[in-house]
Scaffold this motif. Structure first.
Motif, PDB file in Angstrom:
ATOM      1  N   THR A  20      -4.179  35.297   1.434  1.00  0.00           N
ATOM      2  CA  THR A  20      -4.563  34.880   2.893  1.00  0.00           C
ATOM      3  C   THR A  20      -4.881  33.091   2.090  1.00  0.00           C
ATOM      4  N   GLY A  21      -4.827  32.710   3.443  1.00  0.00           N
ATOM      5  CA  GLY A  21      -4.115  31.231   3.200  1.00  0.00           C
ATOM      6  C   GLY A  21      -3.580  30.524   2.220  1.00  0.00           C
ATOM      7  N   ASP A  45      -0.982  32.682   7.224  1.00  0.00           N
ATOM      8  CA  ASP A  45      -2.136  31.958   6.914  1.00  0.00           C
ATOM      9  C   ASP A  45      -2.175  31.626   8.471  1.00  0.00           C
ATOM     10  N   ARG A  46      -2.553  31.375   8.854  1.00  0.00           N
ATOM     11  CA  ARG A  46      -2.836  30.724  10.923  1.00  0.00           C
ATOM     12  C   ARG A  46      -2.036  30.073  11.308  1.00  0.00           C
ATOM     13  N   ASP A  71      -4.806  35.515  11.362  1.00  0.00           N
ATOM     14  CA  ASP A  71      -6.000  34.965  11.334  1.00  0.00           C
ATOM     15  C   ASP A  71      -6.880  35.569  10.985  1.00  0.00           C
ATOM     16  N   ALA A  99      -8.355  32.117   2.684  1.00  0.00           N
ATOM     17  CA  ALA A  99      -7.958  30.919   3.088  1.00  0.00           C
ATOM     18  C   ALA A  99      -9.485  30.380   3.209  1.00  0.00           C
ATOM     19  N   VAL A 121     -14.400  32.122   9.221  1.00  0.00           N
ATOM     20  CA  VAL A 121     -13.484  31.992   7.878  1.00  0.00           C
ATOM     21  C   VAL A 121     -13.911  32.348   6.651  1.00  0.00           C
TER      22      VAL A 121
END
Length: 268
Positions: A20-21, A45-46, A71, A99, A121
């Motif tokens: 993530t991120g 990632d968003r 997300d 993230a 988050v």
């Protein structure tokens, strides 16, 4: 003879990782490092821009990176992505929680929205992804979760109460999860970076001040911040290497641990 433990570069061959991120900074470095060692990485990632660029760069090599917008604050989206990974690849072997967001302010000036967004988050996002991944990993009896937290989780920082508290919560959550699922053969560990040359770090530097990195290395007594004994700010790759080690079979007997990668800044 001792059992052979795979080493790089192909030590993650045949394994699928979710990062993530992954659109920039540490997340991108982790995704790249795992792919370079043979993993099929689903980079999330968003924002699509960074992960699309990451996947495009991987196409020029033999590395496999699949971008997926996600997300971490949306539990339905997280569950869907992980279900898709298991369906398409047969298993999810590794989860790396990177993230994160940073909102800085003295506590007296910190808004409710800043506090809520930071925890949504940095903490609840880790809960969403880890809960969904752990359900699959425990059912199959193997897997590894690494949460990238921060050395701020273990030492007070002025102006960073929301960030530090959210990372401390994510750290303890990861350890508690690891304790609960250890008998299922799933390992959970934490990497705690210090100052690292990312967009998040540079956003803290006064605009136009070329002396900012030196000031970070030197520390600041006025804000009770120690310097960095090793005399350098970390590269994202420094953090990625720690993540890769903890995710690998070389760390097969390591769980519930928190590895500080901060050049000695917290004097731990």
């Amino acid at each position: 003879m001792p059992e052979h433990i795979p080493q790089e570069p192909g030590e993650f061959a045949g394994r699928t990782a979710l990062v993530t991120g992954a659109g920039q900074g540490i997340g991108a470095a982790v995704a790249t490092a795992l792919a370079a060692r043979g993993a099929h990485v689903v980079a999330t990632d968003r924002d699509a821009h960074g992960i699309d660029e990451l996947a495009a760069a991987a196409r020029d090599t033999s590395h496999r990176i699949t971008p997926r917008v996600m997300d971490v604050t949306d539990p339905t989206a997280v569950t869907t992505v992980i279900a898709d990974i298991v369906r398409d690849h047969g298993a999810l072997d590794l989860l790396v929680n990177v993230a994160g967001i940073l909102r800085t302010a003295p506590v007296a000036e910190l808004t409710d929205a800043d506090w809520a967004d930071t925890f949504a988050v940095n903490t609840t996002g880790v809960f969403h992804t880890s809960r969904a991944a752990a359900a699959h990993m425990t059912a199959r009896g193997s897997g590894c979760i690494v949460t990238v937290a921060s050395n701020a989780a273990g030492i007070p920082r002025t102006g960073m109460a929301a960030y530090a508290a959210s990372k401390a919560a994510a750290t303890m959550f990861t350890k508690c999860l690891g304790l609960e699922i250890a008998r299922s053969g799933v390992r959970c560990n934490v990497v705690a970076p210090g100052s690292t040359d990312t967009a998040m770090q540079r956003a803290l530097w006064p605009e136009g001040q070329s002396e900012a990195p030196a000031a970070v290395i030197a520390g600041d007594p006025e804000t009770y911040r120690t310097g960095i004994p090793l005399g350098r700010i970390a590269d994202p790759q420094d953090i990625a290497e720690a993540v890769v080690f903890l995710a690998s079979d070389r760390a097969r007997h390591i769980t519930l641990q928190e590895l500080y990668v901060d050049g000695g800044a917290t004097l731990r």
